[in-house]
Design a protein around this motif. Structure first.
Motif, PDB file in Angstrom:
ATOM      1  N   ILE A   2      -6.700   2.576   6.660  1.00 11.80           N
ATOM      2  CA  ILE A   2      -5.954   1.648   5.803  1.00 11.80           C
ATOM      3  C   ILE A   2      -6.021   0.240   6.373  1.00 11.80           C
ATOM      4  O   ILE A   2      -6.239  -0.726   5.629  1.00 11.80           O
ATOM      5  CB  ILE A   2      -4.494   2.125   5.637  1.00 11.80           C
ATOM      6  N   GLU A   3      -5.837   0.106   7.687  1.00 10.32           N
ATOM      7  CA  GLU A   3      -5.882  -1.215   8.315  1.00 10.32           C
ATOM      8  C   GLU A   3      -7.246  -1.867   8.089  1.00 10.32           C
ATOM      9  O   GLU A   3      -7.321  -3.073   7.801  1.00 10.32           O
ATOM     10  CB  GLU A   3      -5.588  -1.107   9.811  1.00 10.32           C
ATOM     11  N   LYS A   4      -8.312  -1.099   8.198  1.00  8.97           N
ATOM     12  CA  LYS A   4      -9.662  -1.651   7.995  1.00  8.97           C
ATOM     13  C   LYS A   4      -9.898  -1.989   6.525  1.00  8.97           C
ATOM     14  O   LYS A   4     -10.381  -3.075   6.198  1.00  8.97           O
ATOM     15  CB  LYS A   4     -10.726  -0.671   8.471  1.00  8.97           C
ATOM     16  N   GLU A   5      -9.567  -1.057   5.628  1.00  5.30           N
ATOM     17  CA  GLU A   5      -9.829  -1.245   4.193  1.00  5.30           C
ATOM     18  C   GLU A   5      -9.025  -2.388   3.605  1.00  5.30           C
ATOM     19  O   GLU A   5      -9.449  -3.018   2.635  1.00  5.30           O
ATOM     20  CB  GLU A   5      -9.556   0.038   3.426  1.00  5.30           C
ATOM     21  N   HIS A   6      -7.869  -2.650   4.168  1.00  8.36           N
ATOM     22  CA  HIS A   6      -6.988  -3.679   3.607  1.00  8.36           C
ATOM     23  C   HIS A   6      -6.806  -4.865   4.541  1.00  8.36           C
ATOM     24  O   HIS A   6      -5.928  -5.701   4.303  1.00  8.36           O
ATOM     25  CB  HIS A   6      -5.631  -3.062   3.253  1.00  8.36           C
ATOM     26  N   SER A   7      -7.604  -4.938   5.582  1.00  5.32           N
ATOM     27  CA  SER A   7      -7.556  -6.051   6.544  1.00  5.32           C
ATOM     28  C   SER A   7      -6.139  -6.340   7.015  1.00  5.32           C
ATOM     29  O   SER A   7      -5.705  -7.483   7.092  1.00  5.32           O
ATOM     30  CB  SER A   7      -8.172  -7.316   5.921  1.00  5.32           C
ATOM     31  N   LEU A   8      -5.412  -5.284   7.373  1.00  3.42           N
ATOM     32  CA  LEU A   8      -4.018  -5.445   7.795  1.00  3.42           C
ATOM     33  C   LEU A   8      -3.858  -5.956   9.200  1.00  3.42           C
ATOM     34  O   LEU A   8      -2.815  -6.473   9.559  1.00  3.42           O
ATOM     35  CB  LEU A   8      -3.266  -4.117   7.644  1.00  3.42           C
ATOM     36  N   VAL A   9      -4.877  -5.809  10.015  1.00  6.95           N
ATOM     37  CA  VAL A   9      -4.773  -6.253  11.400  1.00  6.95           C
ATOM     38  C   VAL A   9      -4.472  -7.743  11.437  1.00  6.95           C
ATOM     39  O   VAL A   9      -3.659  -8.212  12.224  1.00  6.95           O
ATOM     40  CB  VAL A   9      -6.062  -5.899  12.181  1.00  6.95           C
ATOM     41  N   GLU A  10      -5.101  -8.484  10.536  1.00  5.94           N
ATOM     42  CA  GLU A  10      -4.895  -9.939  10.514  1.00  5.94           C
ATOM     43  C   GLU A  10      -3.536 -10.343   9.963  1.00  5.94           C
ATOM     44  O   GLU A  10      -3.075 -11.446  10.166  1.00  5.94           O
ATOM     45  CB  GLU A  10      -5.992 -10.627   9.680  1.00  5.94           C
ATOM     46  N   LEU A  11      -2.872  -9.428   9.220  1.00  2.00           N
ATOM     47  CA  LEU A  11      -1.615  -9.776   8.575  1.00  2.00           C
ATOM     48  C   LEU A  11      -0.406  -9.624   9.470  1.00  2.00           C
ATOM     49  O   LEU A  11       0.673 -10.110   9.142  1.00  2.00           O
ATOM     50  CB  LEU A  11      -1.415  -8.896   7.324  1.00  2.00           C
ATOM     51  N   ARG A  12      -0.554  -8.946  10.612  1.00  2.00           N
ATOM     52  CA  ARG A  12       0.599  -8.714  11.487  1.00  2.00           C
ATOM     53  C   ARG A  12       0.986  -9.959  12.231  1.00  2.00           C
ATOM     54  O   ARG A  12       0.290 -10.841  12.506  1.00  2.00           O
ATOM     55  CB  ARG A  12       0.311  -7.609  12.476  1.00  2.00           C
ATOM     56  N   VAL A  34       3.825   3.466  11.227  1.00  2.00           N
ATOM     57  CA  VAL A  34       3.796   2.212  10.474  1.00  2.00           C
ATOM     58  C   VAL A  34       4.871   1.264  11.016  1.00  2.00           C
ATOM     59  O   VAL A  34       4.611   0.073  11.225  1.00  2.00           O
ATOM     60  CB  VAL A  34       3.988   2.491   8.962  1.00  2.00           C
ATOM     61  N   LYS A  35       6.055   1.804  11.268  1.00  2.39           N
ATOM     62  CA  LYS A  35       7.148   0.979  11.802  1.00  2.39           C
ATOM     63  C   LYS A  35       6.805   0.468  13.196  1.00  2.39           C
ATOM     64  O   LYS A  35       7.031  -0.703  13.511  1.00  2.39           O
ATOM     65  CB  LYS A  35       8.444   1.782  11.827  1.00  2.39           C
ATOM     66  N   GLU A  36       6.259   1.341  14.041  1.00  7.22           N
ATOM     67  CA  GLU A  36       5.879   0.932  15.402  1.00  7.22           C
ATOM     68  C   GLU A  36       4.852  -0.196  15.390  1.00  7.22           C
ATOM     69  O   GLU A  36       4.859  -1.045  16.277  1.00  7.22           O
ATOM     70  CB  GLU A  36       5.298   2.122  16.171  1.00  7.22           C
ATOM     71  N   LYS A  37       3.957  -0.203  14.399  1.00  6.32           N
ATOM     72  CA  LYS A  37       2.927  -1.239  14.306  1.00  6.32           C
ATOM     73  C   LYS A  37       3.410  -2.476  13.556  1.00  6.32           C
ATOM     74  O   LYS A  37       2.642  -3.417  13.372  1.00  6.32           O
ATOM     75  CB  LYS A  37       1.673  -0.677  13.629  1.00  6.32           C
ATOM     76  N   GLY A  38       4.639  -2.459  13.086  1.00  3.71           N
ATOM     77  CA  GLY A  38       5.171  -3.601  12.349  1.00  3.71           C
ATOM     78  C   GLY A  38       4.587  -3.750  10.961  1.00  3.71           C
ATOM     79  O   GLY A  38       4.568  -4.846  10.403  1.00  3.71           O
ATOM     80  N   LEU A  39       4.149  -2.644  10.371  1.00  2.31           N
ATOM     81  CA  LEU A  39       3.523  -2.683   9.048  1.00  2.31           C
ATOM     82  C   LEU A  39       4.424  -2.123   7.946  1.00  2.31           C
ATOM     83  O   LEU A  39       3.970  -1.913   6.822  1.00  2.31           O
ATOM     84  CB  LEU A  39       2.200  -1.905   9.072  1.00  2.31           C
ATOM     85  N   HIS A  40       5.702  -1.897   8.248  1.00  2.00           N
ATOM     86  CA  HIS A  40       6.603  -1.264   7.286  1.00  2.00           C
ATOM     87  C   HIS A  40       6.865  -2.108   6.036  1.00  2.00           C
ATOM     88  O   HIS A  40       7.307  -1.579   5.027  1.00  2.00           O
ATOM     89  CB  HIS A  40       7.918  -0.851   7.958  1.00  2.00           C
ATOM     90  N   GLN A  41       6.578  -3.391   6.096  1.00  2.00           N
ATOM     91  CA  GLN A  41       6.705  -4.239   4.903  1.00  2.00           C
ATOM     92  C   GLN A  41       5.456  -4.166   4.026  1.00  2.00           C
ATOM     93  O   GLN A  41       5.454  -4.656   2.900  1.00  2.00           O
ATOM     94  CB  GLN A  41       6.959  -5.699   5.306  1.00  2.00           C
ATOM     95  N   LEU A  42       4.385  -3.556   4.553  1.00 11.43           N
ATOM     96  CA  LEU A  42       3.108  -3.505   3.848  1.00 11.43           C
ATOM     97  C   LEU A  42       2.692  -2.111   3.395  1.00 11.43           C
ATOM     98  O   LEU A  42       1.896  -1.967   2.470  1.00 11.43           O
ATOM     99  CB  LEU A  42       1.996  -4.060   4.764  1.00 11.43           C
ATOM    100  N   ILE A  43       3.231  -1.082   4.051  1.00 11.18           N
ATOM    101  CA  ILE A  43       2.835   0.291   3.749  1.00 11.18           C
ATOM    102  C   ILE A  43       4.081   1.129   3.495  1.00 11.18           C
ATOM    103  O   ILE A  43       4.977   1.182   4.329  1.00 11.18           O
ATOM    104  CB  ILE A  43       2.030   0.921   4.916  1.00 11.18           C
ATOM    105  N   ILE A  58       0.866  -1.175   0.000  1.00  6.47           N
ATOM    106  CA  ILE A  58       0.000   0.000   0.000  1.00  6.47           C
ATOM    107  C   ILE A  58       0.904   1.227   0.000  1.00  6.47           C
ATOM    108  O   ILE A  58       1.841   1.314   0.794  1.00  6.47           O
ATOM    109  CB  ILE A  58      -0.922   0.000   1.234  1.00  6.47           C
ATOM    110  N   HIS A  59       0.602   2.173  -0.894  1.00  3.30           N
ATOM    111  CA  HIS A  59       1.438   3.353  -1.061  1.00  3.30           C
ATOM    112  C   HIS A  59       0.637   4.603  -0.720  1.00  3.30           C
ATOM    113  O   HIS A  59      -0.446   4.821  -1.267  1.00  3.30           O
ATOM    114  CB  HIS A  59       1.961   3.441  -2.492  1.00  3.30           C
ATOM    115  N   VAL A  60       1.212   5.435   0.173  1.00  2.00           N
ATOM    116  CA  VAL A  60       0.573   6.674   0.631  1.00  2.00           C
ATOM    117  C   VAL A  60       1.473   7.844   0.255  1.00  2.00           C
ATOM    118  O   VAL A  60       2.685   7.808   0.496  1.00  2.00           O
ATOM    119  CB  VAL A  60       0.373   6.662   2.160  1.00  2.00           C
ATOM    120  N   LEU A  61       0.870   8.891  -0.324  1.00  2.00           N
ATOM    121  CA  LEU A  61       1.611  10.098  -0.677  1.00  2.00           C
ATOM    122  C   LEU A  61       0.946  11.303  -0.031  1.00  2.00           C
ATOM    123  O   LEU A  61      -0.252  11.536  -0.207  1.00  2.00           O
ATOM    124  CB  LEU A  61       1.633  10.294  -2.196  1.00  2.00           C
ATOM    125  N   PHE A  62       1.716  12.054   0.750  1.00  2.00           N
ATOM    126  CA  PHE A  62       1.239  13.304   1.328  1.00  2.00           C
ATOM    127  C   PHE A  62       1.671  14.451   0.420  1.00  2.00           C
ATOM    128  O   PHE A  62       2.805  14.460  -0.069  1.00  2.00           O
ATOM    129  CB  PHE A  62       1.826  13.511   2.725  1.00  2.00           C
TER     130      PHE A  62
END
Length: 159
Positions: free
Chosen positions: A149-159, A26-35, A2-6
């Motif tokens: 993003i976590e809800k839309e992409h069901s990332l909670v289950e991927l951690r 993102v890093k604190e949540k361990g999602l840096h490989q996904l976002i 998932i790519h985010v641009l500000f």
């Protein structure tokens, strides 16, 4: 991935602050490989320059890294490379919409993620000098965006 641009005007104050804050979260949540997170400006005045001193000082105070960040200008390829394009104000959003190249990414104003806030745009600290206020809005907006993003992409289950 998932790519985010500000996006802000010059890509030295608001959008790099948001990029650094979201990367940190993102890093604190361990999602840096996904976002992946980036930032850009609608203008080209500061291309290649690091974040503004006020942004750097504030991020330093919160121990948030901005290493290797340099301003760049928004380009049409960003429409297809990013899932979410987050603009800091109405002018930034209008400027992004005027770039030819598509509408593939979802365009969101950061303040639309914070419906309880009275401000509807993130003030530009380049002119106001109020980097703390911008940080407060960016921090809350990044929390709301990450939750979305976590809800839309069901990332909670991927951690």
């Amino acid at each position: 991935m998932i790519h985010v641009l500000f996006v802000c005007l010059g890509n030295i104050c608001r959008s790099p602050m948001a990029e650094a804050v979201l990367r940190h979260k993102v890093k604190e949540k361990g999602l840096h490989q996904l976002i992946q997170v980036d930032s850009a400006g609608t203008g080209d005045w500061h291309v290649g320059k690091p974040p503004h001193e006020g942004t750097r000082n504030l991020l330093d105070s919160y121990r948030i890294s901005y290493a290797n960040m340099a301003a760049r200008q928004f380009e049409s390829a960003d429409f297809s490379q990013f899932n979410y394009i987050i603009c800091m104000d109405d002018s930034n959003a209008a400027n992004v919409r005027n770039v030819p190249g598509g509408e593939e990414a979802e365009l969101i104003k950061l303040m639309d993620l914070l419906p309880d806030e009275t401000l509807r745009e993130v003030p530009d600290p380049y002119y106001t000098g109020n980097f703390e206020e911008v940080y407060r809005l960016v921090d809350a907006g990044c929390d709301a965006l990450l939750e979305r993003i976590e809800k839309e992409h069901s990332l909670v289950e991927l951690r």
